[in-house]
Design an enzyme around this catalytic site. Structure first.
Site, PDB file in Angstrom:
ATOM      1  N   SER A 311       0.816  -1.217   0.000  1.00 29.58           N
ATOM      2  CA  SER A 311       0.000   0.000   0.000  1.00 29.58           C
ATOM      3  C   SER A 311       0.855   1.275   0.000  1.00 29.58           C
ATOM      4  O   SER A 311       1.635   1.492  -0.924  1.00 29.58           O
ATOM      5  CB  SER A 311      -0.957  -0.048   1.188  1.00 29.58           C
ATOM      6  OG  SER A 311      -1.964   0.918   1.077  1.00 29.58           O
ATOM      7  N   ASP A 322      11.716   4.778  -8.946  1.00 31.34           N
ATOM      8  CA  ASP A 322      11.571   5.333 -10.295  1.00 31.34           C
ATOM      9  C   ASP A 322      12.340   6.640 -10.463  1.00 31.34           C
ATOM     10  O   ASP A 322      12.823   6.954 -11.553  1.00 31.34           O
ATOM     11  CB  ASP A 322      10.096   5.563 -10.621  1.00 31.34           C
ATOM     12  CG  ASP A 322       9.376   4.283 -11.008  1.00 31.34           C
ATOM     13  OD1 ASP A 322       9.998   3.209 -10.909  1.00 31.34           O
ATOM     14  OD2 ASP A 322       8.196   4.351 -11.412  1.00 31.34           O
ATOM     15  N   LYS A 336      -0.190  -4.091  -3.908  1.00 23.84           N
ATOM     16  CA  LYS A 336      -1.508  -3.484  -3.668  1.00 23.84           C
ATOM     17  C   LYS A 336      -1.518  -2.105  -4.329  1.00 23.84           C
ATOM     18  O   LYS A 336      -1.019  -1.131  -3.778  1.00 23.84           O
ATOM     19  CB  LYS A 336      -1.801  -3.367  -2.174  1.00 23.84           C
ATOM     20  CG  LYS A 336      -3.175  -2.774  -1.858  1.00 23.84           C
ATOM     21  CD  LYS A 336      -3.429  -2.792  -0.350  1.00 23.84           C
ATOM     22  CE  LYS A 336      -4.776  -2.178  -0.007  1.00 23.84           C
ATOM     23  NZ  LYS A 336      -4.791  -0.706  -0.154  1.00 23.84           N
TER      24      LYS A 336
END
Length: 405
Positions: A311, A322, A336
């Site tokens: 989450s 990233d 999730k």
């Protein structure tokens, strides 16, 4: 004839009135339960991410629900559970009053109790003290790590799960709790009566590794994205900077998530300018959350992750990976990629509804896939007090990498 008819009308009225008196309470309860059921249906109708409702006619579902006779709250909860099962999505769920109350406590980071971190020991299956919270009633009462809690107010802990035990520990400030404890030090059973107090629970643990004189590594373990997590993280980073940390390990292993906003704001403490996450709602509208480019530190950073990282933890991990702000060590995360909003229903229960999905800055949908670490390092399950020690292979690999870097 008129007299007979009048008597008939009289007795008919009496009968109706009596029936109303007998059945009115049940009728009232049934109406209130129907309202709770329809309240849940309506929230899903207006907010749920999948507007096909798992390819079913949601209005027909409503018609079927109205056929139920709901005489008790528990019957109503079960019918709502049945309705949610048809969505085939585990994160949209009903929280009964006790569950809802516990969740609010977890996300607030504050509660009234005695201040114990507990676990069910995987070997003995006993309720064990991980550690007392600093300056808590439990610490002042002399409770130590590895002590066993045998009884809480005379109730055996043998058949209690962790949530049930924690709930019994909590209570109003100023009230007493009686514990039967097996001491890990002198191997004796003793009784301890403790007064509950208001406790602010820190969601993180930190220290600094100084085993290498020229490369201090700051270690931060974040357990939950609670409402106080952002300020705690700010304070911790500043403290570790002052102590001479040259690099950092941020441990997100077994962190199940928490508040979406906390995940975003903690990412901003570490990241330079850039996108943190994209969200997409039921209308397909894309929104984004970004960092302004003012991190508290630009020092090298390693994130530790595993299959329990989920989450909000994955939002943070995805953003830092990233943007190349951090290197990820460990195992593939839970996966999730959905966001829930929590709605309060009548009767003090709650409904967690999936309202959006998210993508990482590179537009990766990680739902059911997880985030792949930059370096996969498998680790057997550790006891709480083994985390960050020589037995913690993932931690040791992160230390080695940062020192070489």
């Amino acid at each position: 004839m008129k007299r007979i008819f009048s008597r008939f009308i009289y007795f008919f009225i009496i009968l109706v009135v009596c029936n109303c008196l007998v059945f009115a309470p049940n009728t009232y309860a049934s109406i209130e339960n129907q309202k709770l059921l329809l309240e849940s249906w309506d929230l899903l109708n207006t907010s749920y991410l999948d507007d096909t409702f798992n390819n079913q006619n949601w209005y027909l579902v409503k018609q079927d629900l109205m056929k139920y006779s709901l005489n008790t709250r528990e019957e109503t909860y079960k019918v709502i559970d049945e309705m949610l099962i048809t969505l085939d999505e585990p994160f949209t769920r009903l929280l009964r009053p006790e569950q809802y109350h516990n969740l609010k406590i977890e996300t607030s980071g504050e509660f009234s109790g005695i201040g114990l971190r507990l676990q069910i020991n995987p070997q003995t299956e006993k309720l064990e003290v991980v550690s007392p919270i600093k300056n808590s009633p439990a610490e002042f009462a002399g409770i130590k790590e590895h002590d066993l809690i045998l009884e809480i107010d005379g109730i055996s802990t043998t058949n209690l799960n962790l949530d049930q035990a924690a709930e019994k520990m909590r209570g109003l400030t100023g009230t007493r709790i009686n514990l039967t404890i097996f001491s890990s030090q002198n191997k004796k059973v003793y009784q301890n009566q403790i007064i509950r107090k208001h406790i602010s629970l820190s969601p993180l643990i930190s220290n600094i590794d100084k085993t290498s004189s020229d490369s201090f590594v700051g270690y931060i373990r974040l357990n939950k994205f609670s409402s106080n997590a952002v300020e705690e993280m700010k304070t911790t980073i500043k403290t570790l900077e002052e102590e001479g940390a040259k690099s950092y390990i941020l441990d997100l292993r077994d962190n199940p998530g928490g508040l979406f906003e906390s995940g975003i704001n903690i990412a901003r403490l570490w990241m330079n300018k850039g996108t943190i996450v994209y969200t997409i709602n039921r209308q397909g509208i894309q929104n984004s959350f970004s960092s302004s480019g003012k991190p508290l530190t630009n020092s090298p950073l390693v994130l530790l992750v595993n299959k329990g990282t989920a989450s909000s933890s994955e939002i943070l991990a995805g953003a830092l990976q990233d943007s190349r702000r951090a290197i990820l060590f460990g195992e593939t995360t839970f996966g999730k990629g959905l966001i829930q909003s929590l709605f309060e229903l009548s009767n003090n229960c709650g409904l967690a509804v999936t309202v959006a999905k998210y993508e990482t800055p590179n537009h990766k949908d990680i739902h059911k896939l997880g985030i792949q670490p930059d370096k996969i390092i498998l680790q057997e399950t550790l006891a709480y007090d083994e985390i960050g020690t020589i037995k913690d292979i993932q931690y040791q690999e992160a230390i080695k990498f940062l020192r070489e870097k």
